[in-house]
Scaffold this active site. Structure first.
Site, PDB file in Angstrom:
ATOM      1  N   HIS B 219       0.799  -1.218   0.000  1.00  0.00           N
ATOM      2  CA  HIS B 219       0.000   0.000   0.000  1.00  0.00           C
ATOM      3  C   HIS B 219       0.838   1.276   0.000  1.00  0.00           C
ATOM      4  CE1 HIS B 219      -4.013  -1.986   1.282  1.00  0.00           C
ATOM      5  NE2 HIS B 219      -3.537  -2.428   0.151  1.00  0.00           N
ATOM      6  N   SER B 223      -0.631  -0.724  -5.979  1.00  0.00           N
ATOM      7  CA  SER B 223      -0.514  -1.898  -6.837  1.00  0.00           C
ATOM      8  C   SER B 223       0.183  -1.552  -8.139  1.00  0.00           C
ATOM      9  CB  SER B 223      -1.901  -2.461  -7.152  1.00  0.00           C
ATOM     10  OG  SER B 223      -2.568  -2.837  -5.980  1.00  0.00           O
ATOM     11  N   LYS B 247     -14.821  -7.774  -7.969  1.00  0.00           N
ATOM     12  CA  LYS B 247     -14.116  -8.595  -8.955  1.00  0.00           C
ATOM     13  C   LYS B 247     -13.427  -9.780  -8.271  1.00  0.00           C
ATOM     14  CE  LYS B 247     -10.866  -8.229 -12.758  1.00  0.00           C
ATOM     15  NZ  LYS B 247      -9.830  -7.421 -13.406  1.00  0.00           N
ATOM     16  N   ASP B 248     -12.783  -9.522  -7.131  1.00  0.00           N
ATOM     17  CA  ASP B 248     -12.148 -10.615  -6.390  1.00  0.00           C
ATOM     18  C   ASP B 248     -13.197 -11.608  -5.902  1.00  0.00           C
ATOM     19  OD1 ASP B 248      -9.763  -9.404  -6.798  1.00  0.00           O
ATOM     20  OD2 ASP B 248      -9.385  -8.861  -4.707  1.00  0.00           O
ATOM     21  N   GLU B 291       4.155 -33.719  -2.377  1.00  0.00           N
ATOM     22  CA  GLU B 291       2.936 -33.169  -2.953  1.00  0.00           C
ATOM     23  C   GLU B 291       3.290 -32.415  -4.230  1.00  0.00           C
ATOM     24  OE1 GLU B 291       0.502 -34.725  -1.603  1.00  0.00           O
ATOM     25  OE2 GLU B 291      -0.605 -33.158  -0.591  1.00  0.00           O
TER      26      GLU B 291
END
Lengths: 187, 422
Positions: B219, B223, B247-248, B291
């Site tokens: 921040h 971004s 949107k997320d 994994e």
């Protein structure tokens, strides 16, 4: 201040209700219902699991308990008192004026018909959960010949009813059933 | 922090004002993920995976705390306690499958998030610290996932623990004592299981702490965006809420559909059948694999089958495996190109594509048996992997001629010069 253009269709009103309001409410309710459906198993997992429930009833052989004796056993990880009452104890219990008790119950209501001499109770004081004395040989039976809780001085009579002290109710009689004259199933 | 045109938090209720004076937590949230955080208006879907990784971290913590209520970290009963969770605990099977598959989804999100950063140059100034913290989160997540996989105390758990702690044995002179220190014994046993459980419970909260610093560091410059061009004014941004929360939220909904589909219908698809056999220190499974999210690095480890100078192959493999991730710490200074976004770097774009394919090949080889041709392929792919970071990127940033950048985010979006865009 310049900002991104807002599409005019989004704010077109129909009787004061925007289409976006509907979308908002629909989306939030859907997510809310999903959240509730998700939280239920996450909380429910704390309830007793299948293996704990599988141990929720026991069968006890009472053939060896002589009149006047009692045994302690364990059911759902809690002590159980099984007491073979003497005639004197039964008549002592029946002589009490039930209406004057804190938790009015007759001996007959606390035992199985025809087997009034078998008093089966949880060995858990209804005050704060200590194990009362009186089931094992030589233990103090309290002023009323039944059980006595040493923690805060609750006295129970020969029908395991509360007579004196802070406990609010009689010792709990668990659900039980005589499978035969010598075997009782608790739970 | 943030831009001067960020919306000011103004509590409307009396309680809100009282709270704001005494503990401005709502203000903090508003400025972090609310309308008070202006984000570039042109973020594409690749910017959705950070919040998604955060969601899966929360899912892992919630389901993990629940599993810890029923699990017993004791080598005698650990396996049985997991079966107890699967069979006896109310919805225990669901919670365990959510936890097992949630780890995979966390890594899917985090890999796409890292890939986004690599392509769009999100690691470049002024976001180096943001990137470094992200690499730390990734390392912590790998340690956590590894220790979590040991807890069911099945065959893969046991031999995974043995192999991974065996890596430390490769360290010259002090290797063996270090391995014994880590295990609290000579092979994985109760001591190791207990400490792994303790750390597996602790590390996710450490991750949360680093995530908070990661978001804090984000921040300050704000971004990055697909053009890589700095935000120049209010016309270049939209408030995080409702634009990017919505949107997320949409992609999180999609991800949860895939997650629940896997968890309910193919819960063991990403696991290994051998882990349903209780740990047996006397019998190694025929084919030990970690994994899937460790496969690329496992392939790098196994690629070193030869001694080099005085360094034995085992140590070389271990060094290479750790270096493959540690090289990311130097990435901001290896790639000197001033252009952030790969969209404007025609050659970088090609090499980035090759790197993605290279890592996928490494991943495939890491999951395959350690035999030819996979060993040879791993060797070539591992060599290319290091060449990409250590040779190609530094050279590229000197030799490549980037395409012209748009003057601003708004210009790239509207196609109009800045002064006429509204």
């Amino acid at each position: 201040m310049a900002t991104v253009e807002i599409a005019d269709t989004a704010v077109a009103e129909e009787g004061g209700v925007r289409r976006r309001d509907f979308i908002n409410i629909a989306a939030v309710s859907f997510a809310g219902a999903g959240a509730v459906a998700t939280v239920f198993p996450l909380v429910n997992q704390m309830n007793p699991s299948a293996d704990v429930l599988a141990l929720s009833s026991i069968e006890v052989d009472i053939s060896a308990i002589e009149t006047g004796q009692s045994i302690k056993t364990s059911w759902r990880k809690q002590p159980i008192f099984i007491r073979n009452l003497t005639e004197a104890e039964i008549s002592q219990a029946n002589a009490v004026d039930v209406d004057g008790l804190r938790d009015p119950q007759t001996l007959a209501e606390r035992t199985t018909a025809g087997k009034e001499n078998w008093l089966i109770t949880l060995g858990v004081c209804t005050h704060l959960g200590c194990v009362p004395l009186g089931a094992a040989q030589g233990e103090i039976k309290g002023e009323f010949g039944g059980y006595f809780c040493p923690c805060h001085g609750s006295h129970y009579d020969t029908a395991a009813r509360i007579r004196k002290g802070p406990a609010p109710t009689n010792l709990v009689v668990p659900e039980h059933e005589f499978l035969s004259d010598t075997v009782v199933k608790i739970g | 922090m943030s831009f001067p045109w960020a919306k000011e938090y103004t509590p409307t209720t009396d309680f809100g004002q009282w709270m704001d004076k005494q503990l401005p937590l709502p203000r903090f949230v508003y400025n972090s993920v609310g309308a008070g955080y202006p984000a570039p208006r042109n973020l594409n879907y690749m910017w959705n995976f950070g919040s998604m990784a955060g969601l899966f971290l929360v899912i892992q913590i919630v389901t993990g705390i629940i599993l810890a209520m029923h699990y017993a970290a004791n080598a005698e009963i650990a396996f049985d306690s997991v079966e107890h969770i699967m069979r006896d605990v109310n919805s225990g099977w669901m919670i365990r499958y959510a936890h097992a598959n949630g780890a995979s989804f966390f890594f899917i999100a985090i890999y796409l998030h890292i890939g986004r950063g690599l392509f769009y140059g999100s690691y470049k100034a002024p976001r180096e610290m943001l990137w470094l913290l992200g690499v730390v989160i990734y390392l912590l997540a790998m340690a956590t996932a590894f220790m979590g996989y040991v807890l069911p105390w099945g065959q893969m758990s046991f031999w995974g623990a043995k192999v991974i702690t065996g890596l430390f044995e490769a360290i010259p002179l002090v290797g063996k004592p270090i391995q014994e220190l880590l295990l609290g014994g000579f092979a994985p046993d109760n001591a190791a299981l207990n400490r792994f459980f303790s750390l597996h419970y602790l590390l996710p909260f450490v991750i949360v702490g680093v995530v908070i610093m990661h978001i804090w560091a984000l921040h300050i410059p704000g971004s990055n965006n697909p053009t890589g061009v700095d935000v120049k004014g209010p016309q270049d941004t939209v408030p995080f809420h409702p634009y990017y929360t919505a949107k997320d939220g949409w992609t999180i909904g999609l991800a949860l559909i895939f997650f629940t589909a896997l968890m309910f219908f193919l819960p063991n698809a990403l696991g290994h059948a051998d882990n349903y056999i209780p740990a047996n220190p006397l019998s190694t499974p025929a084919h030990i694999v970690p994994e899937w999210y460790f496969w690329p690095w496992y392939a790098v480890l196994r690629a070193f089958t030869f001694d080099f100078l005085f360094i034995p192959a085992k140590l070389l493999g271990v060094l290479a495996m750790f270096s493959a991730i540690l090289v990311w710490f130097f990435l901001p200074w290896l790639d000197k190109s001033p252009v952030r976004s790969g969209n404007f770097r025609p050659k970088f774009k090609i090499f980035f594509g090759i790197l993605v394919i290279d890592v996928l090949i490494l991943g495939y080889c890491g999951g395959a048996p350690a035999e030819e041709p996979f060993v040879m392929i791993s060797q070539v792919a591992a060599a290319y992997y290091f060449a990409h970071f250590l040779i190609i990127l530094p050279l590229l940033s000197r030799m490549e001629k980037p395409e012209p950048l748009p003057n601003s985010i708004t210009e790239s979006v509207t196609g109009k010069p800045l002064n006429t865009a509204s």
